[in-house]
Design a protein around this motif. Structure first.
Motif, mmCIF file in Angstrom:
data_model
loop_
_atom_site.group_PDB
_atom_site.id
_atom_site.type_symbol
_atom_site.label_atom_id
_atom_site.label_comp_id
_atom_site.label_asym_id
_atom_site.label_seq_id
_atom_site.Cartn_x
_atom_site.Cartn_y
_atom_site.Cartn_z
ATOM 1 N N TYR A 1 0.840 -1.198 0.000
ATOM 2 C CA TYR A 1 0.000 0.000 0.000
ATOM 3 C C TYR A 1 0.880 1.255 0.000
ATOM 4 N N GLN B 1 -3.317 0.369 -3.722
ATOM 5 C CA GLN B 1 -3.086 -0.939 -3.106
ATOM 6 C C GLN B 1 -2.744 -1.930 -4.200
ATOM 7 N N ASN C 1 -3.742 -10.424 1.356
ATOM 8 C CA ASN C 1 -4.863 -9.485 1.383
ATOM 9 C C ASN C 1 -6.048 -10.128 2.089
ATOM 10 N N LEU C 2 -5.875 -10.376 3.376
ATOM 11 C CA LEU C 2 -6.970 -10.900 4.174
ATOM 12 C C LEU C 2 -7.306 -9.901 5.271
ATOM 13 N N TRP C 3 -8.552 -9.869 5.661
ATOM 14 C CA TRP C 3 -9.054 -8.795 6.511
ATOM 15 C C TRP C 3 -8.359 -8.739 7.862
ATOM 16 N N TYR C 4 -7.874 -9.863 8.338
ATOM 17 C CA TYR C 4 -7.276 -9.864 9.676
ATOM 18 C C TYR C 4 -5.774 -9.612 9.670
ATOM 19 N N LYS D 1 -2.571 -7.620 9.678
ATOM 20 C CA LYS D 1 -2.216 -6.249 10.012
ATOM 21 C C LYS D 1 -1.185 -5.708 9.036
ATOM 22 N N LEU D 2 -1.201 -4.388 8.904
ATOM 23 C CA LEU D 2 -0.275 -3.712 8.021
ATOM 24 C C LEU D 2 0.983 -3.324 8.776
ATOM 25 N N LEU E 1 -5.245 6.336 1.875
ATOM 26 C CA LEU E 1 -4.795 5.346 0.898
ATOM 27 C C LEU E 1 -4.744 5.937 -0.496
ATOM 28 N N PHE F 1 4.082 -0.687 8.500
ATOM 29 C CA PHE F 1 4.408 0.565 7.818
ATOM 30 C C PHE F 1 5.907 0.832 7.841
#
Lengths: 115, 117
Positions: free
Chosen positions: A33, A48, A98-101, A103-104, A45, A106
């Motif tokens: 991202y 992505q 790319n799964l909802w859980y 974490k990113l 954003l 940075f």
């Protein structure tokens, strides 16, 4: 484990010049991202990627901003020509998948000043 | 149109007391919420998250509460420590119905937490 690497750390340019930022995500992370954080705001954003494909670039000002992730690893974000309002910190983040859980993670960001 | 709102730009709390950071959202499609912590000159780091199927999630000194009907979440830090001084961002995302993918996060403007000795 090495984190998300970004360069340069700082960049000062004059308006109408072009600039490029580089990001190397955490090894093995498929999703990447680019976020723009203007002073006093939260990160927004811009684009992505999933591997080397674009998932979402709806908020990328495509008349002046471009981004690529050719081999599904490193990514570059370019601004051409820059405007005063592009002054911000540009953050790169990555996640394993790319799964909802997921974490990113940075990077420290590139601080851009457009004069 | 800000979909994630943090209405307190800053918050000052004494060391050892409870810190409560608040966040409101307007998009009812959001179903996954996160808090990120950011120190100066560093990128945000993940702190804690909560799915919309829960109303509370706890991790050590950090607890996040979610009130879906009010579209409100809060982060509680107990007890507050000097190292907690940072900017805290509330973020939200919409998970897809199939495949489990998610869009990028929508962030609030952040709350600068200052822990006083």
């Amino acid at each position: 484990e090495a984190g998300v690497a970004q360069s340069p750390r700082y960049k000062i340019i004059e308006k109408r010049q072009s600039v490029a930022f580089w990001c190397n995500p955490i090894s093995g992370h498929a999703t990447l991202y680019w976020y723009q954080q203007i002073l006093g705001q939260g990160p927004k954003l811009l684009i992505q990627f999933q591997n080397n494909g674009v998932v979402d670039d709806s908020q990328l000002p495509k008349d002046r901003f471009s981004a690529e992730r050719l081999k599904g690893v490193d990514s570059t974000l370019k601004i051409q020509p820059a405007k005063l309002e592009d002054s911000a910190v540009y953050l790169c983040a990555s996640s394993l998948v790319n799964l909802w859980y997921e974490k990113l993670f940075f990077g420290s960001g590139t601080q851009l000043s457009v004069l | 149109d800000q979909q994630v709102k943090q209405n307190s730009p800053s918050l000052s709390v004494q060391e050892g007391r409870i810190s409560i950071l608040n966040c409101d959202y307007t998009n009812s499609m959001f179903d996954y919420f996160l808090w990120y912590k950011k120190y100066p000159a560093e990128g945000p780091t993940f702190l804690i998250s909560i799915s919309s199927i829960k109303d509370k999630n706890e991790d050590g000194r950090f607890t996040v509460f979610l009130n879906k009907s009010a579209k409100h979440l809060s982060l509680h830090i107990v007890p507050s420590q000097p190292g907690d001084s940072a900017v805290y961002f509330c973020a939200a995302s919409i998970t897809f119905n199939s495949g489990g993918g998610a869009d990028g996060l929508t962030f609030g403007k952040g709350t600068h937490l200052i822990i006083q000795p």
